[in-house]
Design an enzyme around this catalytic site. Structure first.
Site, PDB file in Angstrom:
ATOM      1  N   GLU A  42       0.861  -1.179   0.000  1.00  0.00           N
ATOM      2  CA  GLU A  42       0.000   0.000   0.000  1.00  0.00           C
ATOM      3  C   GLU A  42       0.897   1.229   0.000  1.00  0.00           C
ATOM      4  O   GLU A  42       1.637   1.463   0.957  1.00  0.00           O
ATOM      5  CB  GLU A  42      -0.894  -0.006   1.239  1.00  0.00           C
ATOM      6  CG  GLU A  42      -1.693   1.267   1.458  1.00  0.00           C
ATOM      7  CD  GLU A  42      -2.316   1.336   2.849  1.00  0.00           C
ATOM      8  OE1 GLU A  42      -2.514   2.460   3.350  1.00  0.00           O
ATOM      9  OE2 GLU A  42      -2.598   0.264   3.439  1.00  0.00           O
ATOM     10  N   ARG A  46       1.164  10.239   0.925  1.00  0.00           N
ATOM     11  CA  ARG A  46       1.715  11.222   1.856  1.00  0.00           C
ATOM     12  C   ARG A  46       2.945  11.910   1.300  1.00  0.00           C
ATOM     13  O   ARG A  46       3.561  12.737   1.982  1.00  0.00           O
ATOM     14  CB  ARG A  46       2.076  10.532   3.182  1.00  0.00           C
ATOM     15  CG  ARG A  46       0.892   9.890   3.879  1.00  0.00           C
ATOM     16  CD  ARG A  46       1.317   9.267   5.196  1.00  0.00           C
ATOM     17  NE  ARG A  46       0.244   8.495   5.805  1.00  0.00           N
ATOM     18  CZ  ARG A  46       0.353   7.851   6.959  1.00  0.00           C
ATOM     19  NH1 ARG A  46       1.499   7.885   7.618  1.00  0.00           N
ATOM     20  NH2 ARG A  46      -0.662   7.164   7.445  1.00  0.00           N
ATOM     21  N   THR A  70      -4.120   5.979   2.660  1.00  0.00           N
ATOM     22  CA  THR A  70      -4.412   7.285   3.239  1.00  0.00           C
ATOM     23  C   THR A  70      -5.287   8.097   2.294  1.00  0.00           C
ATOM     24  O   THR A  70      -5.053   9.291   2.069  1.00  0.00           O
ATOM     25  CB  THR A  70      -3.130   8.064   3.608  1.00  0.00           C
ATOM     26  OG1 THR A  70      -2.155   7.169   4.144  1.00  0.00           O
ATOM     27  CG2 THR A  70      -3.430   9.119   4.677  1.00  0.00           C
ATOM     28  N   LYS A 130     -10.337  -1.883   7.484  1.00  0.00           N
ATOM     29  CA  LYS A 130      -9.066  -1.599   8.144  1.00  0.00           C
ATOM     30  C   LYS A 130      -9.347  -1.246   9.602  1.00  0.00           C
ATOM     31  O   LYS A 130     -10.183  -0.383   9.887  1.00  0.00           O
ATOM     32  CB  LYS A 130      -8.372  -0.431   7.438  1.00  0.00           C
ATOM     33  CG  LYS A 130      -7.079   0.031   8.088  1.00  0.00           C
ATOM     34  CD  LYS A 130      -6.465   1.174   7.283  1.00  0.00           C
ATOM     35  CE  LYS A 130      -5.154   1.657   7.890  1.00  0.00           C
ATOM     36  NZ  LYS A 130      -4.512   2.703   7.065  1.00  0.00           N
TER      37      LYS A 130
END
Length: 215
Positions: A42, A46, A70, A130
């Site tokens: 993943e 960011r 994210t 998650k």
């Protein structure tokens, strides 16, 4: 019949969660993980290079399963899909993000840590969730308590956050856990410094530890 994305993640058991500052290093990381036994990761959005890294990995390591993490906005979901992300992960759940992922066809793993959040996600069609931040939310013990009442809905979890080799078994031994997200596999500084030999060794140890637990 080919496996679905979720089945591929479950087969991997560990999903490295990474921050990439250079697309070329993302490709090298994918090759390193694949050779060491982990065919997925993943890439968190960011860093400015994240989308370019996803695109490059899809182009240069086609057998590798790469997702975008994210995900906070619908714009990010659209950008991840355009870059070639094969799955998406969010730290939480909203109907807006859920709808955008569904509209784009992106396999999506939203975050949830309370029973109410889990029920809301399930009502919107999500059974792969998650559990984040795992350790700060009560760890494996909390997940073991939450999962049984929701088992009839078919919910399964990918706990992420604070998981290390020392507590890996406590999560992977839970029947409700299909995979775990791990940041220790490939820390940002090791990727940036090109320490792929160290990453490969960490990966091999993690794969060996996870091999005892069937999804």
């Amino acid at each position: 019949m080919s496996l679905s994305v979720m089945e591929r993640l479950a087969a991997a058991r560990i999903v490295p969660v990474v921050e990439i500052e250079d697309a070329a290093q993302g490709v090298e990381l994918a090759r390193t993980l694949l050779a060491a036994g982990l065919p997925t990761m993943e890439v968190t959005l960011r860093t400015p290079a994240a989308l370019d890294a996803i695109r490059a990995i899809r182009d240069e390591v086609p057998t590798f399963l790469v997702g975008a993490g994210t995900l906070l906005t619908t714009v990010q979901i659209d950008a991840a899909v355009a870059a070639g992300a094969q799955f998406g992960v969010a730290p939480g759940f909203t109907t807006t993000l859920s709808g955008a992922a569904a509209a784009s066809g992106l396999p999506f793993v939203p975050g949830a840590v309370t029973a109410s959040e889990m029920l809301a996600a399930a009502e919107n069609g999500h059974t792969y969730l998650k559990f984040f931040p795992a350790e700060l939310s009560g760890g494996a013990a909390a997940l073991a308590a939450l999962a049984p009442p929701l088992a009839a809905l078919g919910i399964r979890f990918m706990p992420t956050g604070g998981i290390r080799p020392s507590n890996l078994a406590s999560y992977l031994s839970l029947p409700s856990v299909f995979a775990i997200g791990g940041t220790w596999i490939a820390p940002r500084d090791q990727i940036t410094n090109g320490q792929f030999t160290i990453i490969a060794e960490t990966t091999r140890k993690a794969v060996a530890a996870a091999s005892a637990f069937v999804a």
